[in-house]
Scaffold this motif. Structure first.
Motif, PDB file in Angstrom:
ATOM      1  N   SER A   1      13.343 -20.262   5.205  1.00  0.00           N
ATOM      2  CA  SER A   1      12.755 -20.678   3.936  1.00  0.00           C
ATOM      3  C   SER A   1      13.788 -21.390   3.069  1.00  0.00           C
ATOM      4  O   SER A   1      15.001 -21.222   3.242  1.00  0.00           O
ATOM      5  CB  SER A   1      12.197 -19.459   3.205  1.00  0.00           C
TER       6      SER A   1
ATOM      7  N   PRO B   1      15.713 -21.545  -0.214  1.00  0.00           N
ATOM      8  CA  PRO B   1      16.004 -20.548  -1.244  1.00  0.00           C
ATOM      9  C   PRO B   1      15.555 -21.006  -2.630  1.00  0.00           C
ATOM     10  O   PRO B   1      15.637 -22.188  -2.968  1.00  0.00           O
ATOM     11  CB  PRO B   1      17.535 -20.413  -1.191  1.00  0.00           C
TER      12      PRO B   1
ATOM     13  N   PRO C   1      13.614  -6.538   5.085  1.00  0.00           N
ATOM     14  CA  PRO C   1      13.654  -7.578   4.061  1.00  0.00           C
ATOM     15  C   PRO C   1      12.789  -7.219   2.871  1.00  0.00           C
ATOM     16  O   PRO C   1      11.741  -6.614   3.046  1.00  0.00           O
ATOM     17  CB  PRO C   1      13.142  -8.823   4.799  1.00  0.00           C
ATOM     18  N   PRO C   2      13.250  -7.539   1.636  1.00  0.00           N
ATOM     19  CA  PRO C   2      14.437  -8.338   1.287  1.00  0.00           C
ATOM     20  C   PRO C   2      15.714  -7.525   1.144  1.00  0.00           C
ATOM     21  O   PRO C   2      16.623  -7.938   0.409  1.00  0.00           O
ATOM     22  CB  PRO C   2      14.037  -8.974  -0.038  1.00  0.00           C
TER      23      PRO C   2
ATOM     24  N   ASP D   1      15.737 -14.220   7.892  1.00  0.00           N
ATOM     25  CA  ASP D   1      15.440 -15.515   7.296  1.00  0.00           C
ATOM     26  C   ASP D   1      16.603 -15.832   6.360  1.00  0.00           C
ATOM     27  O   ASP D   1      16.822 -15.129   5.365  1.00  0.00           O
ATOM     28  CB  ASP D   1      14.117 -15.440   6.529  1.00  0.00           C
TER      29      ASP D   1
ATOM     30  N   VAL E   1      15.981 -16.022   2.629  1.00  0.00           N
ATOM     31  CA  VAL E   1      15.837 -14.718   1.979  1.00  0.00           C
ATOM     32  C   VAL E   1      17.211 -14.131   1.669  1.00  0.00           C
ATOM     33  O   VAL E   1      17.431 -13.542   0.604  1.00  0.00           O
ATOM     34  CB  VAL E   1      15.019 -13.766   2.869  1.00  0.00           C
TER      35      VAL E   1
ATOM     36  N   ASP F   1      18.577 -15.779  -1.388  1.00  0.00           N
ATOM     37  CA  ASP F   1      17.869 -15.344  -2.593  1.00  0.00           C
ATOM     38  C   ASP F   1      18.236 -13.924  -3.016  1.00  0.00           C
ATOM     39  O   ASP F   1      17.927 -13.499  -4.129  1.00  0.00           O
ATOM     40  CB  ASP F   1      16.356 -15.447  -2.385  1.00  0.00           C
ATOM     41  N   GLN F   2      18.914 -13.189  -2.146  1.00  0.00           N
ATOM     42  CA  GLN F   2      19.369 -11.857  -2.508  1.00  0.00           C
ATOM     43  C   GLN F   2      20.611 -11.910  -3.395  1.00  0.00           C
ATOM     44  O   GLN F   2      20.893 -10.955  -4.133  1.00  0.00           O
ATOM     45  CB  GLN F   2      19.674 -11.054  -1.231  1.00  0.00           C
TER      46      GLN F   2
END
Length: 289
Positions: free
Chosen positions: A13, A15, A220-221, A257, A260, A263-264
């Motif tokens: 994906s 981010p 996830p996440p 991913d 992901v 984005d963490q």
């Protein structure tokens, strides 16, 4: 590749989090391709091919400017795939090699010219054979002249035994993946507290706050890993690094991913200042300084 090998995510994906300009993915790998850079005969796993072009495309997709490419155990001490990727990346990559005791000063100089700035030792028996402690010390002595550091990969229960060795090394020590704490035990458990104490007592110890996909019990996440990451980022903001660990070797269960994972980052580095230290200032000082 091994029958149970998980191939890296084919379409990660995009981010939502935009890394700051100049951000560095400080832990990733290249595998082969095997017909060009054969895997080591003594390897304990055979991965899928994951070459430099795929790595560079992912770097750009995730919004990073630079990479630190870490030699994978499946290539042993044959660093040709690593060096090939470093040369192709130019100043946009640095490397961490795996070397044997017999390596010469001239060979180390060649690796340095290619962009290598550290050597890695793996203490997970399922992935590699341990380097004897005296051999590790002698290798560390050799690389000190080049200003390199030592990267170590171990599991939390083994720190007590290994810490005296690491503390005696003449180089900075960078710990992969927070020393693999048992997330189920919590941040307050003596194992993780021992790791925090070590970092507090020894200013030459760094930690990668990476690989929640390996540590999480929730999946996830990976929010159950955030307290561990945030503790280290806030306590030691000048000695933490982050990396995606692409292409996620030996991951079990579900492939990560990479979007992901990016984005963490704001969950455990919640301010622009902490994000810049983690993703830009710290890796640039350690690898490009």
């Amino acid at each position: 590749m091994d029958a149970d090998w998980l191939v890296f995510h084919p379409n990660p994906s995009t981010p939502r989090f935009a890394p700051p300009p100049g951000a560095v993915d400080a832990h990733c790998h290249v595998f082969g391709p095997g017909d060009v850079f054969p895997y080591a005969p003594e390897r304990k796993y055979t991965p899928c091919d994951a070459g430099k072009d795929q790595l560079f495309a992912l770097r750009d997709h995730l919004g990073f400017a630079r990479s630190v490419i870490v030699q994978a155990t499946c290539h042993g001490t044959d660093n040709r795939a690593l060096v090939d990727a470093l040369r192709a990346a130019g100043d946009r990559a640095r490397g961490v090699a795996t070397v044997g005791e017999a390596i010469t000063e001239a060979e180390l100089a060649d690796l340095h010219a290619a962009g290598v700035r550290g050597v890695r030792f793996n203490f997970l028996k399922r992935l590699a054979d341990f380097t004897p402690h005296d051999v590790l010390r002698r290798i560390a002595d050799k690389v000190t002249a080049f200003g390199w550091h030592v990267v170590v990969y171990f599991e939390a229960p083994d720190l007590a035994e290994l810490q005296p060795l690491f503390t005696a090394l003449p180089t900075p020590v960078v710990v992969d993946h927070m020393g693999r704490p048992d997330v189920g035990l919590g941040v307050g458990h003596p194992q993780f507290q021992a790791f925090i104490r070590w970092m507090a007592e020894d200013q030459t110890v760094w930690s990668k706050v990476s690989c929640p996909e390996r540590l999480s019990l929730a999946g996830p996440p990976y929010d159950d890993v955030v307290p561990f990451q945030r503790t280290l980022v806030e306590r030691f903001p000048d000695r933490v690094l982050w990396g995606a660990d692409w292409p996620h070797p030996n991951l079990k269960g579900q492939m990560a991913d990479d979007g992901v994972l990016v984005d963490q980052i704001p969950k455990f580095a919640p301010t622009p200042a902490l994000q810049r230290k983690l993703l830009v200032d710290n890796p640039m000082r350690l690898y490009w300084g």
